[in-house]
Design a protein around this motif. Sequence first.
Motif, PDB file in Angstrom:
ATOM      1  N   HIS A  76      -8.325  -0.875  12.112  1.00  0.00           N
ATOM      2  CA  HIS A  76      -7.243  -1.500  12.873  1.00  0.00           C
ATOM      3  C   HIS A  76      -5.861  -1.060  12.384  1.00  0.00           C
ATOM      4  O   HIS A  76      -4.855  -1.562  12.870  1.00  0.00           O
ATOM      5  CB  HIS A  76      -7.365  -3.018  12.808  1.00  0.00           C
ATOM      6  CG  HIS A  76      -8.670  -3.496  13.366  1.00  0.00           C
ATOM      7  ND1 HIS A  76      -8.953  -3.459  14.715  1.00  0.00           N
ATOM      8  CD2 HIS A  76      -9.779  -3.985  12.764  1.00  0.00           C
ATOM      9  CE1 HIS A  76     -10.186  -3.913  14.916  1.00  0.00           C
ATOM     10  NE2 HIS A  76     -10.699  -4.235  13.752  1.00  0.00           N
ATOM     11  N   ALA A  77      -5.829  -0.153  11.408  1.00  0.00           N
ATOM     12  CA  ALA A  77      -4.581   0.344  10.811  1.00  0.00           C
ATOM     13  C   ALA A  77      -3.756  -0.794  10.213  1.00  0.00           C
ATOM     14  O   ALA A  77      -2.542  -0.684  10.063  1.00  0.00           O
ATOM     15  CB  ALA A  77      -3.771   1.146  11.824  1.00  0.00           C
ATOM     16  N   ALA A  78      -4.416  -1.877   9.859  1.00  0.00           N
ATOM     17  CA  ALA A  78      -3.718  -3.072   9.380  1.00  0.00           C
ATOM     18  C   ALA A  78      -3.171  -2.923   7.961  1.00  0.00           C
ATOM     19  O   ALA A  78      -2.312  -3.710   7.557  1.00  0.00           O
ATOM     20  CB  ALA A  78      -4.652  -4.272   9.441  1.00  0.00           C
ATOM     21  N   GLN A  79      -3.639  -1.946   7.202  1.00  0.00           N
ATOM     22  CA  GLN A  79      -3.184  -1.792   5.818  1.00  0.00           C
ATOM     23  C   GLN A  79      -2.214  -0.637   5.625  1.00  0.00           C
ATOM     24  O   GLN A  79      -1.778  -0.363   4.512  1.00  0.00           O
ATOM     25  CB  GLN A  79      -4.400  -1.595   4.905  1.00  0.00           C
ATOM     26  CG  GLN A  79      -5.406  -2.710   4.979  1.00  0.00           C
ATOM     27  CD  GLN A  79      -4.797  -4.064   4.646  1.00  0.00           C
ATOM     28  OE1 GLN A  79      -4.114  -4.203   3.641  1.00  0.00           O
ATOM     29  NE2 GLN A  79      -5.028  -5.052   5.486  1.00  0.00           N
ATOM     30  N   GLN A  80      -1.858   0.041   6.696  1.00  0.00           N
ATOM     31  CA  GLN A  80      -1.034   1.255   6.578  1.00  0.00           C
ATOM     32  C   GLN A  80       0.417   0.977   6.202  1.00  0.00           C
ATOM     33  O   GLN A  80       1.121   1.881   5.756  1.00  0.00           O
ATOM     34  CB  GLN A  80      -1.108   2.060   7.876  1.00  0.00           C
ATOM     35  CG  GLN A  80      -2.519   2.496   8.237  1.00  0.00           C
ATOM     36  CD  GLN A  80      -3.200   3.238   7.093  1.00  0.00           C
ATOM     37  OE1 GLN A  80      -2.655   4.201   6.581  1.00  0.00           O
ATOM     38  NE2 GLN A  80      -4.371   2.770   6.698  1.00  0.00           N
ATOM     39  N   PHE A  81       0.883  -0.236   6.327  1.00  0.00           N
ATOM     40  CA  PHE A  81       2.274  -0.568   6.002  1.00  0.00           C
ATOM     41  C   PHE A  81       2.528  -0.637   4.501  1.00  0.00           C
ATOM     42  O   PHE A  81       3.672  -0.535   4.050  1.00  0.00           O
ATOM     43  CB  PHE A  81       2.663  -1.918   6.625  1.00  0.00           C
ATOM     44  CG  PHE A  81       2.012  -3.097   5.943  1.00  0.00           C
ATOM     45  CD1 PHE A  81       2.682  -3.765   4.936  1.00  0.00           C
ATOM     46  CD2 PHE A  81       0.740  -3.511   6.305  1.00  0.00           C
ATOM     47  CE1 PHE A  81       2.092  -4.851   4.296  1.00  0.00           C
ATOM     48  CE2 PHE A  81       0.140  -4.590   5.681  1.00  0.00           C
ATOM     49  CZ  PHE A  81       0.818  -5.264   4.667  1.00  0.00           C
ATOM     50  N   ILE A  82       1.506  -0.792   3.707  1.00  0.00           N
ATOM     51  CA  ILE A  82       1.667  -1.099   2.281  1.00  0.00           C
ATOM     52  C   ILE A  82       2.540  -0.093   1.530  1.00  0.00           C
ATOM     53  O   ILE A  82       3.441  -0.505   0.794  1.00  0.00           O
ATOM     54  CB  ILE A  82       0.289  -1.307   1.622  1.00  0.00           C
ATOM     55  CG1 ILE A  82      -0.342  -2.582   2.201  1.00  0.00           C
ATOM     56  CG2 ILE A  82       0.409  -1.390   0.103  1.00  0.00           C
ATOM     57  CD1 ILE A  82      -1.766  -2.832   1.819  1.00  0.00           C
ATOM     58  N   PRO A  83       2.367   1.226   1.694  1.00  0.00           N
ATOM     59  CA  PRO A  83       3.240   2.148   0.947  1.00  0.00           C
ATOM     60  C   PRO A  83       4.727   1.992   1.271  1.00  0.00           C
ATOM     61  O   PRO A  83       5.583   2.217   0.405  1.00  0.00           O
ATOM     62  CB  PRO A  83       2.747   3.535   1.365  1.00  0.00           C
ATOM     63  CG  PRO A  83       1.353   3.322   1.833  1.00  0.00           C
ATOM     64  CD  PRO A  83       1.330   1.947   2.429  1.00  0.00           C
ATOM     65  N   LEU A  84       5.054   1.569   2.469  1.00  0.00           N
ATOM     66  CA  LEU A  84       6.460   1.414   2.844  1.00  0.00           C
ATOM     67  C   LEU A  84       7.146   0.278   2.099  1.00  0.00           C
ATOM     68  O   LEU A  84       8.368   0.291   1.926  1.00  0.00           O
ATOM     69  CB  LEU A  84       6.597   1.196   4.349  1.00  0.00           C
ATOM     70  CG  LEU A  84       6.477   2.456   5.190  1.00  0.00           C
ATOM     71  CD1 LEU A  84       6.360   2.104   6.657  1.00  0.00           C
ATOM     72  CD2 LEU A  84       7.657   3.379   4.945  1.00  0.00           C
ATOM     73  N   GLN A  85       6.398  -0.693   1.623  1.00  0.00           N
ATOM     74  CA  GLN A  85       6.997  -1.835   0.927  1.00  0.00           C
ATOM     75  C   GLN A  85       7.757  -1.404  -0.327  1.00  0.00           C
ATOM     76  O   GLN A  85       8.692  -2.081  -0.726  1.00  0.00           O
ATOM     77  CB  GLN A  85       5.929  -2.846   0.541  1.00  0.00           C
ATOM     78  CG  GLN A  85       5.337  -3.581   1.702  1.00  0.00           C
ATOM     79  CD  GLN A  85       4.316  -4.588   1.246  1.00  0.00           C
ATOM     80  OE1 GLN A  85       3.513  -4.342   0.354  1.00  0.00           O
ATOM     81  NE2 GLN A  85       4.341  -5.742   1.883  1.00  0.00           N
ATOM     82  N   THR A  86       7.366  -0.328  -0.948  1.00  0.00           N
ATOM     83  CA  THR A  86       7.972   0.081  -2.208  1.00  0.00           C
ATOM     84  C   THR A  86       9.084   1.118  -2.056  1.00  0.00           C
ATOM     85  O   THR A  86       9.672   1.548  -3.053  1.00  0.00           O
ATOM     86  CB  THR A  86       6.903   0.632  -3.176  1.00  0.00           C
ATOM     87  OG1 THR A  86       6.286   1.772  -2.583  1.00  0.00           O
ATOM     88  CG2 THR A  86       5.846  -0.418  -3.476  1.00  0.00           C
TER      89      THR A  86
END
Length: 111
Positions: free
Chosen positions: A95-105
């Motif tokens: 669902h591509a639900a975890q793809q945002f994580i790298p952007l947080q940093t």
Amino acid sequence: MPTTTAGARTLGELSRYIRSKNAGPFWVTVDIFFDDDAAYDCVATSGVIVPELIADMYGVRPDQVKIFFIPDLQVVKVSYPRKTPQGSVGDRDMHAAQQFIPLQTVEIPVR
């Protein structure tokens, strides 16, 4: 808590919410929501959120990345092609639900 450079904050700290999702079986969209104009403007005018950054983070070509700055909604929208089509062999985030994580940093300079 990530360590940031002096005079910088992470995108995760500046945003209210970041989410990622499928934009069809071949694309991922990341939405970055802000609580106020100041935080949105800080990110939108920083020059940090550019196709080259996204391409490097997600292993796509810069010319494949689409970035939309939407000041009326205080949102930045980023879209890029999936490495593997949704649901295919090797798809580790259907669902591509975890793809945002790298952007947080990602560090954003704060004036």
